[in-house]
Design an enzyme around this catalytic site. Structure first.
Site, PDB file in Angstrom:
ATOM      1  N   GLU A  28      37.952  45.641  47.824  1.00 12.50           N
ATOM      2  CA  GLU A  28      37.775  46.453  46.607  1.00 12.50           C
ATOM      3  C   GLU A  28      36.484  47.262  46.685  1.00 12.50           C
ATOM      4  O   GLU A  28      36.242  48.131  45.861  1.00 12.50           O
ATOM      5  CB  GLU A  28      37.679  45.541  45.381  1.00 12.50           C
ATOM      6  CG  GLU A  28      38.894  44.696  45.156  1.00 12.50           C
ATOM      7  CD  GLU A  28      38.669  43.650  44.077  1.00 12.50           C
ATOM      8  OE1 GLU A  28      39.170  43.836  42.971  1.00 12.50           O
ATOM      9  OE2 GLU A  28      37.986  42.644  44.361  1.00 12.50           O
TER      10      GLU A  28
ATOM     11  N   ASP B 278      39.690  48.867  41.840  1.00 14.75           N
ATOM     12  CA  ASP B 278      38.244  48.845  42.044  1.00 14.75           C
ATOM     13  C   ASP B 278      37.837  49.668  43.267  1.00 14.75           C
ATOM     14  O   ASP B 278      36.773  50.286  43.270  1.00 14.75           O
ATOM     15  CB  ASP B 278      37.744  47.401  42.183  1.00 14.75           C
ATOM     16  CG  ASP B 278      37.508  46.779  40.816  1.00 14.75           C
ATOM     17  OD1 ASP B 278      36.890  47.458  39.967  1.00 14.75           O
ATOM     18  OD2 ASP B 278      37.962  45.658  40.582  1.00 14.75           O
TER      19      ASP B 278
HETATM   20  C1  PEP Z   1      42.007  45.935  41.802  1.00 15.48           C
HETATM   21  O1  PEP Z   1      40.797  46.115  41.635  1.00 15.48           O
HETATM   22  O2  PEP Z   1      42.776  46.801  42.272  1.00 15.48           O
HETATM   23  C2  PEP Z   1      42.617  44.652  41.418  1.00 15.48           C
HETATM   24  C3  PEP Z   1      43.863  44.368  41.723  1.00 15.48           C
HETATM   25  O3  PEP Z   1      41.836  43.801  40.686  1.00 15.48           O
HETATM   26  P1  PEP Z   1      41.603  43.964  39.086  1.00 15.48           P
HETATM   27  O4  PEP Z   1      42.457  45.099  38.605  1.00 15.48           O
HETATM   28  O5  PEP Z   1      41.955  42.659  38.488  1.00 15.48           O
HETATM   29  O6  PEP Z   1      40.134  44.261  39.050  1.00 15.48           O
HETATM   30 MG    MG Z   2      39.544  44.450  41.088  1.00 14.76          MG
END
Ligand code: PEP
Ligand code: MG
Length: 555
Positions: free
Chosen positions: A416, A440
């Site tokens: 991320e 992210d």
């Molecule tokens: C992301 O960051 O793409 C992810 C799947 O995590 P979250 O949306 O929970 O931050």
């Molecule tokens: Mg994430």
């Protein structure tokens, strides 16, 4: 031919075609500043007038809650409670005691609470839109105006709005609201999430949307991200027919995920608890690609014990018995603070102590969670895959991998943070798989807050810079012969899913509601076509060009 017609374009979110008249939400009420003071003898009566209005609004929200599904009802009930919240009503009373008319008292008291919620940050800050929505409903009631927000159409309509509050979208009837278009909002906005759940074609971040008048008939194309105003009726009807055939094809898709030439690409589901896992288990999802464990505990003041955690994780493993389940360790902090995890006061929480970083300041929290996952795995006779969020360095991956392996589980990490994508080869020396979180990854690559509607075009996962990092990560996986999946919202976009496969991604995980659309689409394209589209997309300079390039070769 559409060239001489008015066309507005934005970010496509949910594919599908709709042809219907436009409706706009009723305007929000305005409270003129400097309203005359209320005479001392009339102030008690003014308080009663306010209380009556608050009760009427609360009751209406309760009534709407009883007519909709569980998730939506929860949002509406929370707002109904907010309208008669004792602390907030006390603040309005105090202002009326000081001479303010009820309308002004409601506006000022709301602003006091908005400031408080905003300071608290995280989920509380997200309630600000709801608070303002309740304010506007009560002020309209006081002023004798129609309730603001979405009218209840009597014929199928396309809802256009600047932005939508959760209370607006919670009661939407997909039989009557057949398309959603907003001027603001991004692919991960509240509007996008609801549209995906309801399967309504949706386009967000549309500049110039205000020029499309209420009552105009429009053709909405949720895949191309465009809205054609007053299209040729015959062309529109045949587009709708094509959309209907496509919808039937999607509904008929039963998996498993594979391209037209037979390359297997498992389509998995993102879940947040046992209930979600059981309903995802009823779709064609081949497993769980992301179990967001922190979402089970957002309202908990103290850390749940190992046994209680194990019970919760077992529910998800049981719903997918015999299938792959990827459990993510607590992604606490930033927009998801956990009351029981210590969070330092930070100027930039998204760049602060979140994800795996909370383990350092909260001794034992990670090892207790891993113990609970191991207990759940033993109980279900499964070997769960376990991944850490927000990994930024190979050293973090090494430490996490060691702790996971020591418990007989399969270790992986999320990609991320751009540094993790750039060093994916070195990270893969320590873990068995990677899962790319494009939400992210886009936020950190583009230096743009994923919650900001104004920056939606930057946090678009079609940004070539983001996809270049996806490509680099996937290449590292291919070289190490280890799987690399995508579990961010990008995997829910059927066209982008094909591009991700072309970049070398080996599995896709998305909201259960998107599984069939993604699976049906990838079944229509070959691996070579995906690879060619991926090459074209990487050569693009911006997200619109990237999407156009993919549409040309795969659309
Ligand atoms: C992301 O960051 O793409 C992810 C799947 O995590 P979250 O949306 O929970 O931050
Ligand atoms: Mg994430």
């Amino acid at each position: 031919m559409t060239e001489d017609r008015e066309v507005v374009r934005g970010t496509p979110v949910v594919p599908g075609i709709a042809y219907a008249p436009v409706i706009w939400p009723a305007p929000r009420p305005e409270v003129a500043s400097g309203m005359p003071r209320i005479d001392g003898s009339l102030r008690d009566g003014e308080k009663v007038r306010f209380e009556e209005a608050a009760n009427v609004v609360s009751q209406r929200l309760h009534d709407r809650a009883s007519a909709v599904s569980d998730d939506a009802a929860g949002v509406l009930r929370a707002n109904a409670a907010m309208a008669v919240d004792r602390g907030w009503m006390g603040a309005v009373h105090e202002l009326i005691t000081g001479g303010a008319p009820a309308e002004e008292g409601v506006v000022e008291a709301t602003e006091q609470f908005v400031t408080l919620f905003t300071k608290m940050g995280g989920l509380m800050a997200e309630r600000v839109t709801d608070l303002r929505d309740v304010r506007d409903r009560i002020v309209s009631e006081l002023l004798g105006l129609p309730e603001p927000g979405i009218p209840t159409p009597v014929t199928p309509s396309i809802l256009c709005a600047r932005d939508l509050a959760p209370a607006d979208t919670a009661g939407l009837d997909p039989e009557m609201i057949v398309g959603l278009v907003t001027a603001l909002g991004g692919p991960t906005s509240h509007t996008a999430i609801i549209a995906r759940q309801l399967g309504i074609p949706c386009v967000v971040a549309v500049p110039g949307l205000e020029t499309v008048a209420s009552g105009a008939t429009v053709l909405l194309n949720g895949e191309a991200g465009e809205l054609i105003v007053e299209p040729d009726p015959d062309e529109a009807r045949s587009a709708v027919e094509r959309g209907r055939t496509e919808r039937m094809r999607i509904q008929a898709w039963k998996g498993p995920g594979r391209t037209s030439d037979g390359a297997a690409v498992p389509i998995l589901a993102n879940v947040q608890d046992g209930v979600g896992a059981r309903s995802a288990g009823a779709t064609a999802a081949e497993g769980v690609g992301l179990f967001r464990t922190e979402l089970c505990f957002l309202d908990r003041d103290s850390e749940p014990g190992v046994d209680e955690q194990a019970d919760i994780y077992s529910e998800v493993l049981e719903a997918f018995a015999g299938r792959k389940v990827v459990i993510r360790t607590l992604d606490a902090g930033s927009d998801k603070p956990l009351p029981f995890a210590y969070h330092a006061d930070e100027a930039n929480p998204a760049l602060g102590v979140r994800g795996i970083r909370i383990a350092a300041d909260n001794p034992g929290i990670l090892s207790r969670q891993l113990d609970a996952i191991a207990v759940a795995g033993n109980r279900a006779q499964a070997r769960p895959w376990v991944m850490a969020p927000m990994i930024a360095t190979p050293a973090e991956a090494e430490s996490f991998g060691r702790q996971v392996r020591a418990r007989g589980l399969v270790p992986g990490v999320m990609v991320e943070v751009p540094s993790a994508a750039l060093l994916a080869d070195r990270i893969l020396e320590h873990v068995d798989f990677l899962s790319i979180g494009t939400n992210d990854l886009a936020q950190y690559t583009m230096a743009a807050d994923r919650m900001s509607s104004d920056l939606a075009s930057l946090t678009d996962p079609w940004q070539p810079a983001v996809l270049t990092l996806v490509a680099r990560t996937a290449e590292a996986g291919i070289a190490a012969e280890k799987p690399v999946g995508v579990c961010g919202e990008a995997a829910a976009d059927p066209l982008l899913a094909c591009v991700l496969i072309g970049l070398g991604v080996t599995s896709l995980s998305c909201a259960a509601a998107s599984v069939s659309a993604v699976g049906a689409k990838i079944g229509t394209v070959s691996l070579d076509e995906c690879r060619r589209a991926a090459r074209d997309v990487l050569a693009a300079s911006d997200s619109a060009q990237a999407r156009d390039a993919a549409l040309r070769s795969l659309g």
